[in-house]
Structures are given as structure tokens and as C-alpha cells.
Design a protein around this motif. Structure first.
Motif, PDB file in Angstrom:
ATOM      1  N   TRP A   1       7.135   4.133   9.972  1.00  0.00           N
ATOM      2  CA  TRP A   1       6.855   2.757  10.346  1.00  0.00           C
ATOM      3  C   TRP A   1       7.299   1.769   9.299  1.00  0.00           C
ATOM      4  CZ3 TRP A   1       3.513   0.594   6.862  1.00  0.00           C
ATOM      5  CH2 TRP A   1       2.635   1.469   6.210  1.00  0.00           C
TER       6      TRP A   1
ATOM      7  N   GLU B   1      15.534  -9.146  -2.025  1.00  0.00           N
ATOM      8  CA  GLU B   1      16.521  -8.418  -1.237  1.00  0.00           C
ATOM      9  C   GLU B   1      17.889  -8.496  -1.897  1.00  0.00           C
ATOM     10  OE1 GLU B   1      16.265  -9.364   2.898  1.00  0.00           O
ATOM     11  OE2 GLU B   1      14.167  -9.907   2.688  1.00  0.00           O
TER      12      GLU B   1
ATOM     13  N   ASN C   1      13.693 -13.792  -1.293  1.00  0.00           N
ATOM     14  CA  ASN C   1      12.389 -13.271  -0.884  1.00  0.00           C
ATOM     15  C   ASN C   1      11.659 -12.402  -1.890  1.00  0.00           C
ATOM     16  OD1 ASN C   1      12.365 -14.538   1.611  1.00  0.00           O
ATOM     17  ND2 ASN C   1      13.688 -12.974   2.463  1.00  0.00           N
TER      18      ASN C   1
ATOM     19  N   GLU D   1      18.107 -11.636   6.104  1.00  0.00           N
ATOM     20  CA  GLU D   1      16.999 -11.745   5.156  1.00  0.00           C
ATOM     21  C   GLU D   1      15.922 -12.695   5.677  1.00  0.00           C
ATOM     22  OE1 GLU D   1      20.152 -12.231   4.580  1.00  0.00           O
ATOM     23  OE2 GLU D   1      20.529 -14.150   3.611  1.00  0.00           O
ATOM     24  N   ASP D   2      14.730 -12.521   5.104  1.00  0.00           N
ATOM     25  CA  ASP D   2      13.571 -13.280   5.575  1.00  0.00           C
ATOM     26  C   ASP D   2      13.812 -14.783   5.520  1.00  0.00           C
ATOM     27  OD1 ASP D   2      10.754 -11.188   4.453  1.00  0.00           O
ATOM     28  OD2 ASP D   2      12.312 -10.895   5.964  1.00  0.00           O
ATOM     29  N   LYS D   3      14.425 -15.219   4.459  1.00  0.00           N
ATOM     30  CA  LYS D   3      14.618 -16.661   4.290  1.00  0.00           C
ATOM     31  C   LYS D   3      15.437 -17.235   5.432  1.00  0.00           C
ATOM     32  CE  LYS D   3      16.001 -19.984   0.722  1.00  0.00           C
ATOM     33  NZ  LYS D   3      16.575 -20.133  -0.632  1.00  0.00           N
TER      34      LYS D   3
ATOM     35  N   LYS E   1      13.863  -6.621  12.914  1.00  0.00           N
ATOM     36  CA  LYS E   1      13.551  -6.221  11.535  1.00  0.00           C
ATOM     37  C   LYS E   1      12.136  -5.671  11.396  1.00  0.00           C
ATOM     38  CE  LYS E   1      14.171  -7.908   6.826  1.00  0.00           C
ATOM     39  NZ  LYS E   1      14.555  -9.052   5.966  1.00  0.00           N
ATOM     40  N   TYR E   2      11.189  -6.229  12.143  1.00  0.00           N
ATOM     41  CA  TYR E   2       9.780  -5.882  11.913  1.00  0.00           C
ATOM     42  C   TYR E   2       9.069  -5.326  13.135  1.00  0.00           C
ATOM     43  CZ  TYR E   2      10.441  -8.436   7.581  1.00  0.00           C
ATOM     44  OH  TYR E   2      10.896  -8.850   6.358  1.00  0.00           O
TER      45      TYR E   2
ATOM     46  N   ARG F   1       9.106  -2.338  14.586  1.00  0.00           N
ATOM     47  CA  ARG F   1       8.482  -1.028  14.425  1.00  0.00           C
ATOM     48  C   ARG F   1       7.289  -1.110  13.479  1.00  0.00           C
ATOM     49  NH1 ARG F   1      12.095   4.207  13.190  1.00  0.00           N
ATOM     50  NH2 ARG F   1      12.927   3.542  15.174  1.00  0.00           N
ATOM     51  N   TYR F   2       7.441  -1.895  12.434  1.00  0.00           N
ATOM     52  CA  TYR F   2       6.368  -2.053  11.450  1.00  0.00           C
ATOM     53  C   TYR F   2       5.110  -2.608  12.121  1.00  0.00           C
ATOM     54  CZ  TYR F   2       4.015  -4.268   7.420  1.00  0.00           C
ATOM     55  OH  TYR F   2       3.105  -4.692   6.478  1.00  0.00           O
TER      56      TYR F   2
ATOM     57  N   SER G   1       3.444  -0.192  14.591  1.00  0.00           N
ATOM     58  CA  SER G   1       2.648   0.880  13.985  1.00  0.00           C
ATOM     59  C   SER G   1       1.277   0.360  13.575  1.00  0.00           C
ATOM     60  CB  SER G   1       3.376   1.465  12.784  1.00  0.00           C
ATOM     61  OG  SER G   1       3.401   0.546  11.714  1.00  0.00           O
TER      62      SER G   1
ATOM     63  N   GLY H   1       6.918 -16.838   2.356  1.00  0.00           N
ATOM     64  CA  GLY H   1       7.910 -16.315   1.429  1.00  0.00           C
ATOM     65  C   GLY H   1       8.290 -14.881   1.770  1.00  0.00           C
ATOM     66  N   LEU H   2       7.292 -14.116   2.195  1.00  0.00           N
ATOM     67  CA  LEU H   2       7.527 -12.739   2.598  1.00  0.00           C
ATOM     68  C   LEU H   2       7.063 -12.602   4.042  1.00  0.00           C
ATOM     69  CD1 LEU H   2       6.262 -10.802  -0.553  1.00  0.00           C
ATOM     70  CD2 LEU H   2       8.620 -11.003   0.217  1.00  0.00           C
TER      71      LEU H   2
ATOM     72  N   ALA I   1       6.957  -9.855   5.931  1.00  0.00           N
ATOM     73  CA  ALA I   1       6.252  -8.617   6.267  1.00  0.00           C
ATOM     74  C   ALA I   1       4.739  -8.796   6.253  1.00  0.00           C
ATOM     75  CB  ALA I   1       6.699  -7.492   5.344  1.00  0.00           C
ATOM     76  N   PRO I   2       4.134  -9.210   5.135  1.00  0.00           N
ATOM     77  CA  PRO I   2       2.678  -9.367   5.152  1.00  0.00           C
ATOM     78  C   PRO I   2       2.212 -10.487   6.064  1.00  0.00           C
ATOM     79  CG  PRO I   2       3.599 -10.105   3.052  1.00  0.00           C
ATOM     80  CD  PRO I   2       4.690  -9.456   3.798  1.00  0.00           C
TER      81      PRO I   2
ATOM     82  N   ARG J   1      -0.388  -9.462   9.039  1.00  0.00           N
ATOM     83  CA  ARG J   1      -1.725 -10.060   9.192  1.00  0.00           C
ATOM     84  C   ARG J   1      -1.950 -10.506  10.625  1.00  0.00           C
ATOM     85  NH1 ARG J   1      -1.917 -13.117   4.139  1.00  0.00           N
ATOM     86  NH2 ARG J   1      -3.320 -11.968   2.761  1.00  0.00           N
TER      87      ARG J   1
ATOM     88  N   ARG K   1      -2.420  -7.428  12.877  1.00  0.00           N
ATOM     89  CA  ARG K   1      -3.715  -6.793  12.618  1.00  0.00           C
ATOM     90  C   ARG K   1      -4.842  -7.580  13.266  1.00  0.00           C
ATOM     91  NH1 ARG K   1      -8.011  -6.870   8.892  1.00  0.00           N
ATOM     92  NH2 ARG K   1      -8.646  -4.836   8.048  1.00  0.00           N
TER      93      ARG K   1
ATOM     94  N   TYR L   1      -4.553  -1.185   6.890  1.00  0.00           N
ATOM     95  CA  TYR L   1      -3.628  -0.627   7.864  1.00  0.00           C
ATOM     96  C   TYR L   1      -4.294   0.303   8.870  1.00  0.00           C
ATOM     97  CZ  TYR L   1       0.394  -2.450   5.299  1.00  0.00           C
ATOM     98  OH  TYR L   1       1.322  -3.265   4.718  1.00  0.00           O
TER      99      TYR L   1
END
Lengths: 528, 186
Positions: A60, A360, A365, B2-4, B24-25, B27-28, B31, B64-65, B67-68, B72, B75, B146
Motif C-alpha cells: 500500500w 522528491e 515537497n 510531484e505534490d507541488k 499517485k495516492y 492505493r495508499y 489501504s 506541503g505533503l 500523503a498525510p 487524514r 481515515r 493506520y
């Protein structure tokens, strides 16, 4: 498979679960990428927590290949980062260190606190129980290192608690300048030590019942009484809260019930005039203040203690707050709360922490952080007592910002928490054990006899040695045996990307003569 | 991408932002939702709602990121859905087990009347986590953030399941004492 539940989880458990969801991003990222005991990836930079690994092992996480593969652990709050302060109480001859930032030789709050403490009973000057206190033998003549002199010492099984959760050796750190590695450890290389006390930690979780050790009711009542008296507060002895240790869920609420009980307790708490007093052991307390009862800080002492920015920010530009400002803040707190601080010779230890999440491939980032962590320990007593205090009995505090209002347009900040920990109140002395010399420890290190928390690691190159120190490893419930370790800081900056910061790995060698260590397999060559 | 750049697409109100985020995200986030809901369809819906929520929140936010930030949202959405539906569906998800675990962090079975200050609780949690070793913190976060399974964590970390459980048990007890001493009554 679902487990049959005995009862519906409470709303409070759900609230706790929701609150966990709101913790800092760095911990969310760290949990994706951390991996124990993996070989170091030369493309990965460790952060202050540096137990991390880039390991996209879970399916994942593939969706995060660049960010997750390059991101690293951010850990702030390790006890192991250092900064050379400058607030030395006058009169500590022989322990003076130089500092690029601090002042020295002037009377400080530490002096005044020490003077104020002289009226206290001597039993309060050291929180190491008399039965556990031991003194370092500081001259060869004073200690008998012959086998007969040390006969009867039990062999030590070190590092691991019953489930192996102990011996989490401190991890590598990031630093900007080597001067940041200086500290106020009472041990110095010229300390002429032949023996040091070793203890068994009686704070345990029993593996079969998982019952937890705590503190007796009468001891906690005495601690609460002393704490309240120091604050000139009157306790309502019928309005207490004393939870019994796990697995019990009982809570007692009165002095009489505590005195009548033979059980042990997690803590004893009460609230008085907006202050919550909590005692959790001998010499261990927490004071929680609300905005009205907390110490309002002067404007000159209101400043950020940490900052985060994009990864391309120069570390030197991350945080405008200077170490001198942090030390002034600590000095102010020590002065204002001298009546409750149970230390004869408080010494301020200032740690500088850096964190880093690699950006990256195109440089975007990433994240870099810097923060200060203050702790204060008692440098009174013998060298052994000082070393134990350094590791297991510390004072800390928290600053909380005030919301701006019509009455207080500038906001401001106050001291919302004052905490003194004591992990030394339940130690059973095993004996005074012979201590190997630094050169002997270096020989063991070069022979591969070391422990690391980032294993496996090759034998370090001592030409890259940044610093060596000796510390006791103490952490409630995690260490069964409390003994001193040599810690060698080996620079690893050549393995890290050029981000303006350097890095190192800490290598641990037990300071006790190996013939007294029964099972060397648990630490030979690495932990984990 | 990229995220930016993805964030800039959101700010430009380009629907390409959603496509890039999903690529990009996806699957993450799926899960994370799966660990909570234990159902494919529900997890997919949760993830789709995550993209919608991201679209609504960016702008004004500029994470900035990503993923988190996305994690959030996923979740929270998954937990909300779980709470609405868990009485009907008991499909083997971990949430009930996690909540039972966290019961052990509660200081008293007695009913607490005062309002819980969430900001203060989160601040206390952050300080607690900062004081843990990275290993113990990661094990705690994997389980309670998680909602990962014990068996999965044991396999990932090369530990026995009993060791993972022991680490979690000790950490929960430390958290309980930490919250108590911080004056937070749960």
C-alpha cells in the motif's frame, strides 16, 4: 477474525482514536517508512530520530514511491540531543565547559534554587533510595578490583526486558555544528572511575499477569502533601483521585481509603485553585496550570521553540530563537518555581533537534525542522548519583500561547505544565561493578562488540569519532538492568545528502567489565 | 507528478488534479480505508469522497505533503462511515479491536462530565509520541493511526506477534499515565 467484545467501546475511546488522527504529520509519514534493523540506504538521510529506513515493503505504500522512499523519520524530543549551554552555577570547579553561546560564572537561578533548597531535609536532596545509593569509586586505591573484592556480584543480563522491548539504544542525530554535541553530562573522560553501581529496575510489567508496579498510597499522600505545601495550597483530602494500577480499574478518592489500602497506584491527583497536582512516585510530579493560575511570561521570553519549513530552507535560517533565549526562559522558570523544584543543583541541558524529510527528485515537497528541548537535572551528590539523575530524574516545562483578546491584544504565553520525573525511585542495587576504561571500550568497539539501534552496522572508523560519553540507560518498564554504557558518536555525514546538516550513529558498549555480563549474544554486533 | 504541481492544479481548479491524485495516492488511501472498513465497495466510496474533500479544501489550503493530508481525510471518512454502519456490518475490521485497546488508556470507568478539550488532548498526544523511541512510536501509529493488523505489523517488522502486542501494551500504559499526569481525564 473478530473477537467477541464484552462491552461497547466507550465514546471516550472513540474520541481518543479521533485525537490520534490529528497528531503531527511527521509521525504519520514516519510510520510509513520506518523499518527496524535494515541496512542503511546510502541515499537516505536519517533525521533526528534516525531509526528510520526507507523500505517500501508494504504494497500500500507503492503509491508513495518518491516521497515514501526518500522520506525519513522526524523525531523531536529524544533525550539524546545536545547543546552546550553556558549557565553554570558558580563554584562547580572542574566542570566548566566552554560555550559559543552561553554565559558562565555568574550567579544564576540555579544558584538561588540551590540556596533555597539548603533548608530542606537532606532526604530530599537525592531521590535515590538509601538502599539503592552507591558511590563511584573514584580512585584506584579506594576500590578493590581483585576478584575477591568483587566476588558475589550477580552476572548481568543486560539490555532486554522480557519481550525484548528494552535496550532501544539512542539513535543517530542530525546536527549543524559539532559544538551542538556538547552537553552537561556529569561524566567526563578524565573521571577516574573503577566501579559504578548497577541496579535492577523494579518498575515492571509482570509478563504473566501484566500487572504493573506502581506506588503505595501513603508514599503518594506524603508527596502530594509536600507539593501542596511548597505551593502554599490546602488539599481537600476527600477530593482525590488515585487509580489503582492495571489490571484493576478501581479509583480511590479519599486519604482514609488510600491509607487503608494495600494496593499500588498509578498516581494521585487533585485540583486546587486552577492547578492540577499529580504525583506518580517519589519525587515525581506534574503541575498543570490554566491561564489564570499559570505563570505569565514577560514578552521578552515569548518566542517559538520550534519551526518547520520546506526542505530547501537553510538549517541556520529555520528558527530565529537563539539558545540564549531558551536558557533565559529556563532560568526564569527555575527562579519562579524554586519553591517546588526538588533539586539541590539544577543544571540546564539544552538540546537542539533537527528533522528532515527528503524532497522528491525535483527538490519539492521535502520538510526540514528545528526545535529546542530543555531539560534540567540535579547535579548534586556523588558522580554516580549525578549520572543517574542525568538519565532518570529531570525537570521539564511547557509553554502555551494565550489567545489574543480585547483584554490581551498581544496574546502572550504562560507556563502550562511543570513536570519532574523520577525513574530512580524503584531501583534495587545489585552491586558496584568494575568499569572498563575508555581504551578497553574502544577495543571492544573495534572488535565488533557493540550495540546499535540501526543495525547491522560495520565496525566504525574511530577516525570519525565525534564524541564519547558514559550514561545510564533508564526508561520505565523498558530496562530490567540499569547500568552505564559508553556511547561513541561516529560521524556518518559522508553517507548523507548535502543538506547543510551532518549526521552520526551512536554505538553502545557496556561500561561494565564483560566478565560480569552473562549473555553477550543480545548485544554483540547489534540490537534487533 | 510531484505534490507541488498537483496542488497547483487544485488551485487552478483543473480536474486533472483529481486524476493525478488518484494515480499517485489511490492505493495508499484505499489501504487506509480497507483497514477500517474491511469492504471493497465501502473503501472505494471512501476514497472517492476523499478526492471530493480534497477538492473542497484546496484551496484555501495548500498542503506541503499530500500523503498525510489525504491520509487524514480518508481515515476520518472511513471512521465516520464505520460508526454509522458498524452495527449492521461486522466484517472483521480492526476498529473495534483498536477501540477496545484504547479503552485501556482510559483513566476511570466513571463517567466524566466535563467537556474534553480536543486540542489539549492532541497536544498531549504529540508530546507523548515525541518521547517514545521511533520503534515504539511507529508500532503505535501503525496500530492506532493506520489501524493495521497485528499480524501485518509483525510480518513487516520482523517481530513476533507477541512482541508487537507487548510493545503496544506498554505504550498504552505509558500513554495512560502520561494523559493522567497531563490532567486529561478520559
Amino acid at each position: 477474525m473478530n473477537k467477541q467484545t464484552a462491552k461497547q467501546p466507550s465514546d471516550r475511546a472513540a474520541q481518543l482514536l479521533d485525537a490520534i488522527g490529528q497528531v503531527r504529520e511527521r509521525y504519520i509519514v514516519e510510520a510509513q517508512t520506518w523499518s527496524p534493523g535494515r541496512a542503511r540506504n546510502p541515499d537516505v538521510t536519517d533525521t533526528a530520530a534516525a531509526e528510520s529506513r526507507c523500505r517500501p515493503r508494504l504494497s500500500w505504500r507503492r503509491g508513495l514511491v518518491t516521497a515514501a522512499a526518500a522520506s525519513l523519520v522526524l523525531l523531536l524530543g529524544s533525550w539524546f540531543g545536545l547543546y552546550r549551554a553556558g549557565l553554570w552555577p558558580a563554584g562547580l570547579a572542574g566542570t566548566q565547559t566552554t560555550s559559543s553561546t552561553g554565559s558562565a560564572g555568574t550567579a544564576t537561578a540555579a544558584d538561588r534554587a540551590a540556596q533555597a533548597a539548603t533548608g530542606q531535609e537532606s532526604s530530599q536532596s537525592s531521590q535515590i533510595p538509601a538502599s539503592a545509593a552507591g558511590e563511584a569509586s573514584q580512585t584506584a586505591a579506594a576500590s578493590d578490583s581483585s576478584p575477591q573484592g568483587t566476588a558475589g556480584l550477580p552476572l548481568l543480563v543486560i539490555g532486554l526486558s522480557d519481550d525484548g522491548s528494552g535496550a532501544t539504544a539512542a539513535y543517530g542525530q542530525l546536527y549543524l555544528e559539532q559544538s551542538e554535541l556538547a552537553d552537561h553530562n556529569p561524566w567526563t573522560e578524565d573521571a577516574d572511575i573503577t566501579t559504578l553501581p548497577v541496579y535492577r529496575n523494579l518498575r515492571t510489567i509482570m509478563p504473566d499477569t501484566q500487572s504493573i508496579s506502581g506506588t503505595g498510597g501513603s508514599d503518594l499522600l506524603q508527596q502530594l502533601e509536600q507539593l501542596a505545601a511548597a505551593l502554599q495550597l490546602t488539599v481537600n483530602w476527600d477530593d482525590l483521585e488515585a487509580p489503582v494500577v492495571y489490571p484493576s480499574s478501581e479509583v480511590l478518592h479519599s486519604r482514609e481509603s488510600l491509607l487503608a489500602s494495600s494496593q499500588q497506584f498509578d498516581s494521585l491527583q487533585t485540583s486546587i485553585d486552577g492547578i492540577q497536582l499529580s504525583v506518580s512516585g517519589i519525587g515525581a510530579y506534574t503541575l498543570n496550570f490554566d491561564p489564570d493560575s499559570g505563570l505569565l511570561l514577560p514578552d521578552s521570553l515569548v518566542f517559538p521553540q520550534g519551526a518547520e519549513a520546506q526542505a530547501d530552507t537553510l538549517p541556520a535560517n529555520l528558527l530565529s530563537t537563539t539558545p540564549e533565549q531558551m536558557l533565559a526562559l529556563a532560568d526564569y522558570v527555575l527562579t519562579q518555581y524554586s519553591q517546588v523544584i526538588q533539586m539541590d543543583q539544577p543544571v540546564i541541558e539544552l538540546h537542539t533537534r533537527y528533522g528532515y524529510v527528503a524532497p522528491e527528485a525535483d527538490g519539492s515537497n521535502g520538510l526540514i525542522s528545528k526545535s529546542y528541548q530543555l531539560s534540567i537535572y540535579d547535579k548534586s551528590g556523588t558522580l554516580a548519583e549525578q549520572m543517574l539523575n542525568y538519565a532518570g530524574r529531570q525537570l521539564s516545562f511547557m509553554v502555551t500561547e494565550l489567545d489574543s483578546s480585547d483584554q490581551n491584544p498581544s496574546g502572550g504565553a504562560y507556563i502550562s505544565l511543570l513536570r519532574q520525573t523520577n525513574q530512580l525511585d524503584q531501583l534495587e542495587k545489585l552491586g558496584d561493578y568494575p568499569i572498563i576504561s575508555l581504551s578497553e571500550a574502544e577495543s571492544l568497539l573495534q572488535a565488533g562488540q557493540f550495540a546499535v539501534s540501526q543495525g547491522p552496522q560495520p565496525t566504525p572508523d574511530l577516525d570519525k569519532l565525534l564524541k564519547v560519553e558514559m550514561v545510564y540507560q533508564i526508561n520505565s518498564w523498558d530496562y530490567d538492568t540499569i547500568l552505564p554504557w559508553y556511547i561513541f558518536y561516529i560521524d556518518t555525514s559522508d553517507q548523507a545528502p548535502d543538506i547543510g546538516l551532518h549526521s552520526y550513529i551512536a554505538y553502545y558498549v557496556p561500561a561494565v567489565d564483560p566478565q560480569y555480563i552473562s549473555d553477550q549474544s543480545v548485544w554483540q554486533g547489534g540490537i534487533n | 507528478m510531484e505534490d507541488k504541481q498537483i496542488v497547483e492544479l487544485y488551485w487552478a481548479r483543473s480536474e486533472q488534479a483529481i486524476h493525478e491524485t488518484a494515480a499517485k495516492y489511490g492505493r495508499y488511501c484505499r489501504s487506509i480505508a480497507w483497514n477500517i472498513l474491511f469492504d471493497d465497495e465501502d473503501s472505494k466510496e471512501c476514497v472517492n469522497d476523499t478526492w471530493l474533500r480534497a477538492w473542497t479544501n484546496i484551496p484555501p489550503q495548500r498542503p506541503g505533503l499530500l500523503a498525510p493530508f489525504l491520509a487524514r481525510i480518508t481515515r476520518n471518512l472511513a471512521l465516520d462511515r464505520y460508526r454509522r454502519e458498524h452495527a449492521a456490518k461486522r466484517g472483521g475490521g480492526q476498529v473495534e479491536l483498536v477501540l477496545e485497546d484504547l479503552e485501556g488508556c482510559l483513566s476511570s470507568p466513571e463517567r466524566i462530565e466535563e467537556q474534553l478539550d480536543e486540542a489539549r488532548l492532541v497536544d498531549s498526544l504529540n508530546r507523548f509520541l515525541a518521547g517514545l523511541s521511533a520503534r515504539d512510536r511507529c508500532v503505535f501509529m501503525r496500530r492506532y493511526w493506520y489501524i493495521s493488523r497485528i499480524s501485518e505489523m509483525a510480518a513487516d517488522y520482523g517481530m513476533s506477534e507477541s512482541k508487537v502486542k507487548s510493545i503496544l501494551f506498554r505504550t498504552r500504559k505509558k500513554l495512560q499515565r502520561h494523559l493522567l499526569s497531563d490532567g486529561i481525564k478520559l
